[in-house]
Design a protein around this motif. Structure first.
Motif, mmCIF file in Angstrom:
data_model
loop_
_atom_site.group_PDB
_atom_site.id
_atom_site.type_symbol
_atom_site.label_atom_id
_atom_site.label_comp_id
_atom_site.label_asym_id
_atom_site.label_seq_id
_atom_site.Cartn_x
_atom_site.Cartn_y
_atom_site.Cartn_z
ATOM 1 N N PRO A 1 69.618 -10.687 32.314
ATOM 2 C CA PRO A 1 68.973 -11.204 33.232
ATOM 3 C C PRO A 1 69.562 -11.375 34.730
ATOM 4 O O PRO A 1 70.643 -11.800 34.509
ATOM 5 C CB PRO A 1 68.658 -12.680 32.538
ATOM 6 C CG PRO A 1 68.985 -12.221 30.872
ATOM 7 C CD PRO A 1 70.112 -11.120 31.078
ATOM 8 N N GLY B 1 69.514 -13.951 36.441
ATOM 9 C CA GLY B 1 69.865 -15.354 36.431
ATOM 10 C C GLY B 1 71.398 -15.512 36.155
ATOM 11 O O GLY B 1 72.048 -16.297 36.238
ATOM 12 N N ALA B 2 71.716 -14.652 34.819
ATOM 13 C CA ALA B 2 72.954 -14.703 34.262
ATOM 14 C C ALA B 2 73.982 -14.124 35.484
ATOM 15 O O ALA B 2 75.166 -14.540 35.584
ATOM 16 C CB ALA B 2 72.997 -13.953 33.047
ATOM 17 N N GLY C 1 76.556 -19.884 32.741
ATOM 18 C CA GLY C 1 75.428 -19.383 32.755
ATOM 19 C C GLY C 1 75.165 -18.539 31.517
ATOM 20 O O GLY C 1 73.980 -17.886 31.280
ATOM 21 N N ARG D 1 68.273 -20.369 28.771
ATOM 22 C CA ARG D 1 67.128 -19.452 29.495
ATOM 23 C C ARG D 1 67.446 -18.182 29.632
ATOM 24 O O ARG D 1 66.860 -17.206 29.162
ATOM 25 C CB ARG D 1 66.705 -20.184 30.775
ATOM 26 C CG ARG D 1 65.878 -19.353 31.360
ATOM 27 C CD ARG D 1 65.465 -20.058 32.815
ATOM 28 N NE ARG D 1 65.030 -21.420 32.909
ATOM 29 C CZ ARG D 1 64.689 -22.213 33.868
ATOM 30 N NH1 ARG D 1 64.850 -21.614 35.291
ATOM 31 N NH2 ARG D 1 64.258 -23.329 33.841
ATOM 32 N N ASN D 2 68.592 -17.637 29.961
ATOM 33 C CA ASN D 2 69.270 -16.447 30.119
ATOM 34 C C ASN D 2 69.189 -15.777 28.701
ATOM 35 O O ASN D 2 68.776 -14.579 28.776
ATOM 36 C CB ASN D 2 70.498 -16.371 30.964
ATOM 37 C CG ASN D 2 70.384 -16.738 32.235
ATOM 38 O OD1 ASN D 2 69.283 -16.719 32.823
ATOM 39 N ND2 ASN D 2 71.364 -17.514 32.712
ATOM 40 N N ARG E 1 65.776 -14.687 27.765
ATOM 41 C CA ARG E 1 65.204 -13.709 28.514
ATOM 42 C C ARG E 1 65.910 -12.401 28.125
ATOM 43 O O ARG E 1 65.277 -11.043 28.204
ATOM 44 C CB ARG E 1 65.348 -13.952 30.005
ATOM 45 C CG ARG E 1 64.416 -15.105 30.766
ATOM 46 C CD ARG E 1 64.921 -15.374 32.089
ATOM 47 N NE ARG E 1 64.041 -16.194 32.598
ATOM 48 C CZ ARG E 1 64.260 -16.936 33.915
ATOM 49 N NH1 ARG E 1 65.335 -16.803 34.483
ATOM 50 N NH2 ARG E 1 63.300 -17.666 34.360
#
Length: 419
Positions: free
Chosen positions: A48, A50-51, A80, A112-113, A116
């Motif tokens: 992801p 975001g990570a 993260g 969240r990561n 995903r």
């Protein structure tokens, strides 16, 4: 910087990442030069965004630790979640990965990561790295990425890492370190002013101060780790470096672990000593000494016990004494290893001696010596199997129970230390 301030600092970075912003924990120049963040990894495809955006590490601990299929991994200060996700790839569906972080918003970001990424066998834990919320001997590998330097109690962190590792488990981390300081005038041996060094640490995000390499080694040894290796990977100036830190928890058979000898072990250690002397094959002494006399002649940093993981009963021990006070013999020691009669033929002596050899090389010991009665065939074979050689026989060197006895002199020269 206090613990609460560090948590808030990284919580702010987590909030930024959750909002879709790029986050950086050090100056842009240091970030670029040191391969900080996702730039330090070989393959991050499919992870992801975001990570990757929230990666604040200073290396690639997943590669350092050489993770294998089916292993259980713990990431200290998981942020993260990037190293957790990469670890999950390595250990596969039969493995498991824990991420530990003190910030609730970082944990939200990491979960969240992970969702995903479709990572199923991962779990994120809320807690501090100085008090890991996992049972003893519950993981195979501990990794961490530029986090240990943030702790103001690094001894506790390393002791906790040792506690949760199974025997034979591995520590593989990326961290910030400094050159050793050996003078009292606030100037390092490489001429770097302490103020400049502190500024360099702040520049690369070392909130609580990085350990000097020598201190890192000492704390790892005090926790019980052996096979310690610290390799500098990037120079950030003024005596501050990124580094790879590797170490291992000594291996031993089921139900036991090898750890540093403790004061509380005194009675059991001396009882095992006496049991060995009672066989008539362990030494010229007939009575074990007092604990004070026993410890006074032993090196403090090379004392290990093999203990039952359930009862704490000591199954065997190994220690070392210096052969001379002269500095030229600083790397030469004489060792003793004793095993409880109930644990003979279980590999305890071999495991203790193997751990001792690794620890002695970490400590700069280049020669290990011992004297063994020629009738003690089991001890002679054990030492031969682990690289000792007989260098001679002292004939009729002492009387034991009225009989003059020979002693075989054994020696192991390190192939890596003192060359």
């Amino acid at each position: 910087m206090a613990h609460e301030e560090i948590v808030e600092r990284y919580s702010g970075l987590a909030r930024a990442a959750l909002a879709g912003e790029d986050v950086v924990d050090c100056g842009a120049e240091a970030f670029a030069r040191g391969c900080f963040g996702a730039a330090g990894y070989d393959d991050t495809s499919g992870l992801p965004e975001g990570a990757l955006r929230a990666s604040l590490g200073c290396g690639n601990p997943v590669a350092i630790a050489e993770l294998r299929t089916g292993e259980t991994v713990l990431d200290l200060g998981s942020g993260g979640g990037l190293d957790v996700l990469l670890s999950a790839r390595r250990v596969g569906p039969t493995g498991r990965v824990y991420g530990l972080d003190a910030g609730t918003e970082m944990l939200e970001l990491a979960r969240r990561n992970a969702e995903r990424a479709g990572a199923a066998d991962v779990e994120f834990l809320h807690g501090v790295i100085e008090a890991i919320p996992l049972p003893d001997r519950s993981v195979d590998v501990v990794v961490s990425n530029c986090v240990v330097n943030l702790s103001d109690d690094k001894a506790a962190v390393l002791a906790e890492a040792f506690r949760v590792l199974r025997p034979g488990g591995r520590l593989g981390i990326s961290d910030m370190v400094t050159d050793d300081v050996v003078t009292d005038d606030a100037v390092a041996d490489d001429g770097v002013d302490a103020v400049r060094r502190a500024a360099a640490e702040a520049r690369v995000g070392c909130a609580a101060g990085a350990l000097a390499t020598g201190d890192y080694r000492r704390l790892l040894a005090a926790a019980g780790f052996t096979g310690v290796d610290i390799t500098l990977t990037a120079d950030h100036g003024d005596g501050v470096h990124s580094a790879v830190v590797r170490a291992a928890k000594p291996a031993i058979g089921p139900g036991l672990e090898i750890r540093p000898m403790r004061e509380a072990d005194a009675a059991q250690v001396l009882a095992i000593y006496q049991a060995g002397l009672d066989t008539g094959q362990a030494g010229f002494e007939t009575t074990a000494p007092s604990w004070e006399d026993f410890t006074s002649g032993k090196l403090e940093h090379l004392r290990y016990a093999a203990a039952d993981v359930v009862t704490g009963e000591v199954a065997g021990w190994i220690t070392a004494s210096p052969v001379s006070s002269r500095c030229v013999y600083a790397g030469v020691v004489e060792h003793s290893v004793y095993v409880h009669p109930d644990h003979h033929s279980r590999g305890v002596g071999r495991a203790l001696l193997a751990a001792f050899i690794a620890a002695s090389e970490d400590a700069g010991i280049w020669t290990i010596q011992s004297g063994v009665f020629p009738e003690n065939i089991a001890s002679l074979r054990l030492h031969e199997a682990l690289g000792f050689r007989a260098v001679g026989v002292r004939e009729r060197v002492g009387r034991h129970h009225g009989t003059w006895r020979d002693v075989v002199l054994l020696e192991r020269r390190s192939p890596v230390t003192g060359r």
